[in-house]
Design a protein around this motif. Structure first.
Motif, PDB file in Angstrom:
ATOM      1  N   ARG A 239       0.834  -1.202   0.000  1.00 15.59           N
ATOM      2  CA  ARG A 239       0.000   0.000   0.000  1.00 15.59           C
ATOM      3  C   ARG A 239       0.866   1.248   0.000  1.00 15.59           C
ATOM      4  NH1 ARG A 239      -4.046  -2.380   4.640  1.00 15.59           N
ATOM      5  NH2 ARG A 239      -5.281  -3.737   3.285  1.00 15.59           N
ATOM      6  N   LYS A 240       2.147   1.045  -0.021  1.00 16.96           N
ATOM      7  CA  LYS A 240       3.081   2.176  -0.089  1.00 16.96           C
ATOM      8  C   LYS A 240       2.966   2.824  -1.467  1.00 16.96           C
ATOM      9  CE  LYS A 240       8.064   2.973  -0.367  1.00 16.96           C
ATOM     10  NZ  LYS A 240       8.067   3.117  -1.847  1.00 16.96           N
ATOM     11  N   MET A 241       2.793   4.140  -1.476  1.00 19.48           N
ATOM     12  CA  MET A 241       2.657   4.854  -2.735  1.00 19.48           C
ATOM     13  C   MET A 241       3.656   6.009  -2.778  1.00 19.48           C
ATOM     14  SD  MET A 241       0.293   3.036  -4.058  1.00 19.48           S
ATOM     15  CE  MET A 241      -0.262   3.963  -5.477  1.00 19.48           C
ATOM     16  N   PRO A 242       4.398   6.159  -3.902  1.00 19.65           N
ATOM     17  CA  PRO A 242       4.360   5.308  -5.089  1.00 19.65           C
ATOM     18  C   PRO A 242       5.108   3.996  -4.846  1.00 19.65           C
ATOM     19  CG  PRO A 242       6.037   6.964  -5.350  1.00 19.65           C
ATOM     20  CD  PRO A 242       5.351   7.275  -4.048  1.00 19.65           C
ATOM     21  N   ALA A 243       4.890   3.037  -5.741  1.00 18.17           N
ATOM     22  CA  ALA A 243       5.551   1.741  -5.640  1.00 18.17           C
ATOM     23  C   ALA A 243       5.820   1.213  -7.039  1.00 18.17           C
ATOM     24  CB  ALA A 243       4.687   0.747  -4.865  1.00 18.17           C
ATOM     25  N   ASP A 245       5.666  -1.863  -9.504  1.00 16.50           N
ATOM     26  CA  ASP A 245       4.944  -3.137  -9.635  1.00 16.50           C
ATOM     27  C   ASP A 245       5.206  -3.709 -11.023  1.00 16.50           C
ATOM     28  OD1 ASP A 245       3.246  -5.258  -9.736  1.00 16.50           O
ATOM     29  OD2 ASP A 245       1.404  -4.111  -9.550  1.00 16.50           O
ATOM     30  N   SER A 370      -8.847   2.565  -2.228  1.00 13.22           N
ATOM     31  CA  SER A 370      -7.603   3.199  -2.683  1.00 13.22           C
ATOM     32  C   SER A 370      -6.484   2.986  -1.670  1.00 13.22           C
ATOM     33  CB  SER A 370      -7.814   4.710  -2.883  1.00 13.22           C
ATOM     34  OG  SER A 370      -8.900   4.959  -3.745  1.00 13.22           O
ATOM     35  N   GLU A 372      -3.093   3.728   0.360  1.00 13.38           N
ATOM     36  CA  GLU A 372      -2.468   4.974   0.802  1.00 13.38           C
ATOM     37  C   GLU A 372      -1.449   4.667   1.882  1.00 13.38           C
ATOM     38  OE1 GLU A 372      -4.278   8.474   3.346  1.00 13.38           O
ATOM     39  OE2 GLU A 372      -4.887   8.721   1.236  1.00 13.38           O
ATOM     40  N   ASP A 374       3.067   5.549   3.162  1.00  8.41           N
ATOM     41  CA  ASP A 374       4.399   6.035   2.800  1.00  8.41           C
ATOM     42  C   ASP A 374       5.508   5.094   3.263  1.00  8.41           C
ATOM     43  OD1 ASP A 374       4.322   6.458   5.512  1.00  8.41           O
ATOM     44  OD2 ASP A 374       4.406   8.645   5.391  1.00  8.41           O
ATOM     45  N   GLY A 379       0.601   1.102   5.570  1.00  7.14           N
ATOM     46  CA  GLY A 379      -0.370   1.593   4.614  1.00  7.14           C
ATOM     47  C   GLY A 379      -1.789   1.171   4.964  1.00  7.14           C
TER      48      GLY A 379
END
Length: 434
Positions: A239-243, A245, A370, A372, A374, A379
């Motif tokens: 759930r870390k954004m950005p990531a 994949d 969604s 969310e 860091d 997350g």
């Protein structure tokens, strides 16, 4: 008699670098091109003034990629004329004629139909057959005007050279979390267009008690790869954004005893010239719950109810009876409006509402989930409306008329999150292993 000049379009080789350049480069396709593994089926099928062409394809034990073009009577390529469903499909078959995959339109370019099939298991064959059935053309999937015809085709793909590039590296590494999840790495299979990671997980007897029956099969792992300096390479279920994949396909199957699961993930690429680390960030398991709250649905708008359930922060905001359009006409449904941040895995959750006579109704989530966060472990999933209005996420269930004075919301199953894992393992492949 009339003639049409067929406009030239970029070849697959021409467009690969611009299409997949930069951060999300399709390195597997670039590698296949560099090794000279682009094959040329030379397919041309004409009917009703349209010509279907396939000049290039790439295949290995990971996937098949085909650049398909359709030229109209004016000689121009038409990117929106074929919809791949109903009477239009492309199958992949092995040497024995068994269907092993179906191609889908990956999109990403207007220069051709970028068709792809990804295999859940590495193919153990030296030849594949591509069989296409194209029986109708239309402008878009929503329009009713259809041009019937026959643009069927078939061709073979040779995997011998690609198979020579397949290398297997056995992995050794095992970790058991304090809550009873054991992870055992098994092997890496490096193919031309992808790298497949395989591992097993097993729940302890105590953990299985929390997931009786078939619940234990509902699992999800979160992990990532990083270089030796700690920089992210790829992430899975984070759930870390950005990531980053790059998972092309993944799968899991239950083992031969309760609690045992077999997992596989195929990535576009993993480092081969340097060591890197596998980091286990956490996991989710469906478990029995039973957490509940009693409330008066008619008073929610004046006094919302805040909940903190096993790390999930929820707010019950409102209750309404709504019209749900169906193929058989409008249908009344009850809608409980909810906002919140979830640490647990909502897709594994099961929710019901109970009325005074003990009758229970299963709820269906309606909205957007969604991610969310860091960092790797903290997350959340944010609940929001599926519409453009300011309405929250909805729990839908059959209409309650009249609206009762008392309802009980119950979460019967929770996708419990565990992040108290502490395992990172350095990996290094043998370049000439097989």
């Amino acid at each position: 008699m009339s003639t049409a000049t067929f406009f030239s379009a970029p070849t697959l080789a021409d467009i690969v670098r611009s299409l997949f350049a930069g951060y999300n480069a399709d390195t597997g396709l670039l590698k296949a091109q560099k090794l000279g593994l682009v094959q040329h089926p030379n397919i041309e099928v004409k009917d009703k003034g349209y010509m279907l062409k396939i000049d290039e394809a790439v295949a290995d034990s990971t996937r098949v990629v085909v650049a398909l073009q359709l030229f109209g009577p004016d000689g121009k390529h038409d990117r929106n004329k074929i919809a791949f469903y109903n009477k239009n499909y492309i199958f992949i078959k092995d040497e024995n004629g068994n269907k092993v995959g179906e191609m889908y339109d990956y999109g990403s370019t207007d220069d051709f139909y970028y068709m792809m099939a990804i295999f859940p298991e590495p193919m153990q064959t030296d030849r594949l057959t591509v069989e296409g059935t194209i029986q109708q053309l239309r402008n878009t999937p929503t329009k009713t005007s259809i041009t019937p015809g026959n643009w069927d085709f078939t061709f073979n793909l040779d995997l011998k050279e690609a198979n020579k590039q397949t290398h297997i590296t056995p992995l050794q590494g095992e970790y058991t979390s304090s809550d009873g999840m054991t992870v055992r790495l098994k092997r890496l299979t490096r193919m031309v267009q992808g790298v497949r990671l395989e591992f097993d997980t097993e729940l302890s007897g105590e953990a299985l008690k929390r997931s009786p029956g078939e619940l234990w099969k509902e699992q999800k792992l979160s992990f990532h790869f990083e270089d030796l300096a700690g920089n992210e390479i790829h992430s899975v279920n984070t759930r870390k954004m950005p990531a980053v994949d790059s998972v092309m396909i993944d799968g899991n199957t239950a083992g031969n005893k309760p609690g045992l699961m077999h997992w596989s993930y195929t990535f576009k690429e993993l480092p081969i010239d340097s060591s890197y680390k596998f980091v286990l960030d956490g996991y989710f398991v469906a478990e029995t719950d039973g957490t509940s709250v009693e409330f008066n649905p008619q008073r929610l708008k004046e006094e919302a109810i805040k909940l903190d359930w096993k790390g999930d922060r929820l707010v019950l905001n409102d209750f309404m009876t709504v019209n749900q359009p169906t193929s058989e006409g409008d249908k009344l449904e009850s809608s409980l409006y909810v906002t919140g941040d979830l640490r647990n895995e909502f897709s594994f959750d099961k929710w019901v509402v109970r009325i005074a006579d003990k009758s229970e109704f299963t709820t269906q989530g309606r909205g957007i989930l969604s991610p969310e966060g860091d960092n790797w472990k903290d997350g959340v999933t944010v609940l929001s409306s599926i519409t453009e209005s300011n309405k929250p996420f909805e729990f839908r269930f059959p209409a309650l008329t009249p609206v009762p004075d008392k309802l009980t919301l119950i979460r019967t199953v929770v996708g419990k999150q565990y992040t108290n894992t502490d395992w990172r393992l350095e990996l290094s492949e043998k370049k000439n292993g097989r």
